[in-house]
Scaffold this motif. Structure first.
Motif, PDB file in Angstrom:
ATOM      1  N   ARG A 152       1.605  -1.166  -5.852  1.00 11.73           N
ATOM      2  CA  ARG A 152       1.428  -1.128  -4.403  1.00 11.73           C
ATOM      3  C   ARG A 152       2.794  -1.203  -3.712  1.00 11.73           C
ATOM      4  O   ARG A 152       3.690  -1.938  -4.146  1.00 11.73           O
ATOM      5  CB  ARG A 152       0.596  -2.321  -3.921  1.00 11.73           C
ATOM      6  N   VAL A 154       3.995  -1.861   0.363  1.00 12.43           N
ATOM      7  CA  VAL A 154       3.621  -2.133   1.752  1.00 12.43           C
ATOM      8  C   VAL A 154       4.880  -2.045   2.595  1.00 12.43           C
ATOM      9  O   VAL A 154       5.818  -2.829   2.418  1.00 12.43           O
ATOM     10  CB  VAL A 154       2.968  -3.521   1.917  1.00 12.43           C
ATOM     11  N   THR A 182       6.124   6.576   4.639  1.00  9.72           N
ATOM     12  CA  THR A 182       4.911   6.036   4.020  1.00  9.72           C
ATOM     13  C   THR A 182       3.942   7.151   3.657  1.00  9.72           C
ATOM     14  O   THR A 182       3.371   7.158   2.550  1.00  9.72           O
ATOM     15  CB  THR A 182       4.232   5.037   4.976  1.00  9.72           C
ATOM     16  N   ALA A 186       2.975   8.033  -0.180  1.00 10.06           N
ATOM     17  CA  ALA A 186       1.583   7.900  -0.628  1.00 10.06           C
ATOM     18  C   ALA A 186       1.123   9.161  -1.339  1.00 10.06           C
ATOM     19  O   ALA A 186       0.423   9.095  -2.366  1.00 10.06           O
ATOM     20  CB  ALA A 186       0.676   7.594   0.559  1.00 10.06           C
ATOM     21  N   GLN A 195      -0.036   3.051  -4.727  1.00 11.32           N
ATOM     22  CA  GLN A 195      -0.579   3.178  -3.373  1.00 11.32           C
ATOM     23  C   GLN A 195       0.463   2.697  -2.373  1.00 11.32           C
ATOM     24  O   GLN A 195       1.116   1.675  -2.594  1.00 11.32           O
ATOM     25  CB  GLN A 195      -1.863   2.358  -3.224  1.00 11.32           C
ATOM     26  N   ASN A 197       1.121   1.951   1.782  1.00 11.90           N
ATOM     27  CA  ASN A 197       0.590   1.771   3.128  1.00 11.90           C
ATOM     28  C   ASN A 197       1.651   1.115   4.009  1.00 11.90           C
ATOM     29  O   ASN A 197       2.693   0.666   3.517  1.00 11.90           O
ATOM     30  CB  ASN A 197      -0.665   0.896   3.098  1.00 11.90           C
ATOM     31  N   LEU A 238      -3.309  -5.681   0.762  1.00  7.49           N
ATOM     32  CA  LEU A 238      -2.771  -4.349   0.483  1.00  7.49           C
ATOM     33  C   LEU A 238      -1.917  -4.347  -0.778  1.00  7.49           C
ATOM     34  O   LEU A 238      -1.838  -3.335  -1.477  1.00  7.49           O
ATOM     35  CB  LEU A 238      -1.944  -3.849   1.668  1.00  7.49           C
ATOM     36  N   SER A 243      -7.241  -3.713  -3.136  1.00  6.60           N
ATOM     37  CA  SER A 243      -7.139  -2.629  -2.149  1.00  6.60           C
ATOM     38  C   SER A 243      -7.232  -1.247  -2.793  1.00  6.60           C
ATOM     39  O   SER A 243      -6.816  -0.249  -2.192  1.00  6.60           O
ATOM     40  CB  SER A 243      -5.824  -2.743  -1.376  1.00  6.60           C
ATOM     41  N   VAL A 246      -7.015   2.597  -1.191  1.00  9.10           N
ATOM     42  CA  VAL A 246      -6.460   2.610   0.165  1.00  9.10           C
ATOM     43  C   VAL A 246      -4.995   3.019   0.089  1.00  9.10           C
ATOM     44  O   VAL A 246      -4.176   2.289  -0.478  1.00  9.10           O
ATOM     45  CB  VAL A 246      -6.588   1.230   0.838  1.00  9.10           C
ATOM     46  N   SER A 247      -4.648   4.164   0.621  1.00 10.23           N
ATOM     47  CA  SER A 247      -3.262   4.619   0.566  1.00 10.23           C
ATOM     48  C   SER A 247      -2.992   5.589   1.712  1.00 10.23           C
ATOM     49  O   SER A 247      -3.897   6.296   2.174  1.00 10.23           O
ATOM     50  CB  SER A 247      -2.981   5.305  -0.773  1.00 10.23           C
ATOM     51  N   ARG A 249      -2.191   4.785   4.784  1.00  7.56           N
ATOM     52  CA  ARG A 249      -2.741   4.301   6.042  1.00  7.56           C
ATOM     53  C   ARG A 249      -1.767   3.350   6.728  1.00  7.56           C
ATOM     54  O   ARG A 249      -0.904   2.739   6.095  1.00  7.56           O
ATOM     55  CB  ARG A 249      -4.072   3.582   5.815  1.00  7.56           C
TER      56      ARG A 249
END
Length: 301
Positions: A152, A154, A182, A186, A195, A197, A238, A243, A246-247, A249
């Motif tokens: 991940r 962030v 971002t 992604a 991922q 975000n 995230l 999560s 979810v990517s 976003r």
């Protein structure tokens, strides 16, 4: 009860104070092992005298967690690479990167020096790109070795990057760039199990003292809506395996509110099928604008 991030190794940049510190402590509370990065500079990026990264790492260790400090400048490629290397050499892996480091040099555009532009773009945008690049290279190598990660990233944008903010042309441009970075990351890194975000937080930190001057004082009782700790649960989620899926976003986070931000997308459109004249295109544009949603107000306007 197991933590949401048990076994995960998390790097947080700019984690010596404010939002970064809150994120690091929240990850540690959920079982993550931390690399706490902070250069220890002042609000404007000038060198500081203390070592906030080690202070936060020590705070995590005192609470029974695992953390090491990293005091380097993540806008230097070799240093950003060492950030990833510290995680891998200390804990044997890297699972989550939280890009948070930054400072401000606010001026109205006509008074904004080139050095102030360069410095803010450097820490916010280049300081996102380089750790992301080196973390992605590590995860790509893991994938090629048959160990596809559950990774991940962030990133930290801002309402200034989404809507603009008077007196913050450099900061707004950098934070808008973080959103673009971002989206690209992604799409590009999905194949490596990564991922990506972004968040647009609003909270009480050194960087927002003037922006939130009327709400800086924490309430004596009840919910403190401007506490940076309010943003961290979203960042932890995230950054966790929970999560999954979810990517790409962007989330706005303030107090007890989270919002999925919806960026540029096609609105009203017309196609003449051939070239317009300037007069014709003006008439068409005004008609389309009358049908379009009114954009959000620039902060401070």
């Amino acid at each position: 009860m197991s933590g949401l991030c048990d076994g995960r190794v998390v790097v947080v940049t700019g984690a010596g104070r404010g939002l970064g510190r809150a994120h690091a402590l929240a990850f540690a509370a959920e079982g993550a092992r931390l690399v706490v990065n902070d250069l220890g500079v002042g609000l404007d990026g000038a060198p500081g005298a203390d070592d906030p990264a080690e202070r936060v790492a020590a705070e995590i260790r005192a609470a029974g967690g695992e953390a090491v400090a990293h005091g380097g400048d993540i806008a230097v490629s070799e240093v950003a690479a060492s950030l990833v290397a510290t995680a891998v050499e200390t804990y044997g892996r890297l699972d989550t990167l939280v890009n948070n480091a930054g400072f401000l040099r606010d001026r109205m555009l006509v008074n904004l020096d080139e050095d102030d532009w360069d410095a803010v773009l450097r820490v916010h945008l280049k300081g996102h790109f380089l750790p992301l690049k080196h973390a992605a290279a590590h995860w790509r190598a893991e994938t090629k070795a048959g160990r596809t990660p559950d990774a991940r990233i962030v990133n930290t944008s801002s309402g200034a990057g989404l809507l603009g903010s008077l007196g913050q042309g450099n900061y707004s441009a950098a934070k808008a760039g973080v959103v673009g970075l971002t989206l690209v990351a992604a799409a590009e890194l999905r194949r490596y199990g990564v991922q990506v975000n972004a968040i647009a937080p609003a909270a009480r930190t050194r960087m927002t003292e003037r922006t939130f001057a009327d709400t800086m004082a924490a309430p004596s009782v009840g919910f403190d809506a401007m506490a940076p700790e309010n943003v961290s649960p979203l960042v932890v989620w995230l950054g966790s395996s929970a999560s999954a899926g979810v990517s790409g976003r962007v989330f706005e986070a303030e107090g007890g509110r989270i919002t999925v931000m919806e960026g540029w997308r096609a609105g009203p459109s017309v196609d003449k099928g051939t070239r317009w004249s300037p007069r014709e295109v003006g008439e068409a544009a005004l008609k389309l604008l009358g049908e379009a949603e009114v954009p959000g107000m620039v902060y401070g306007a």
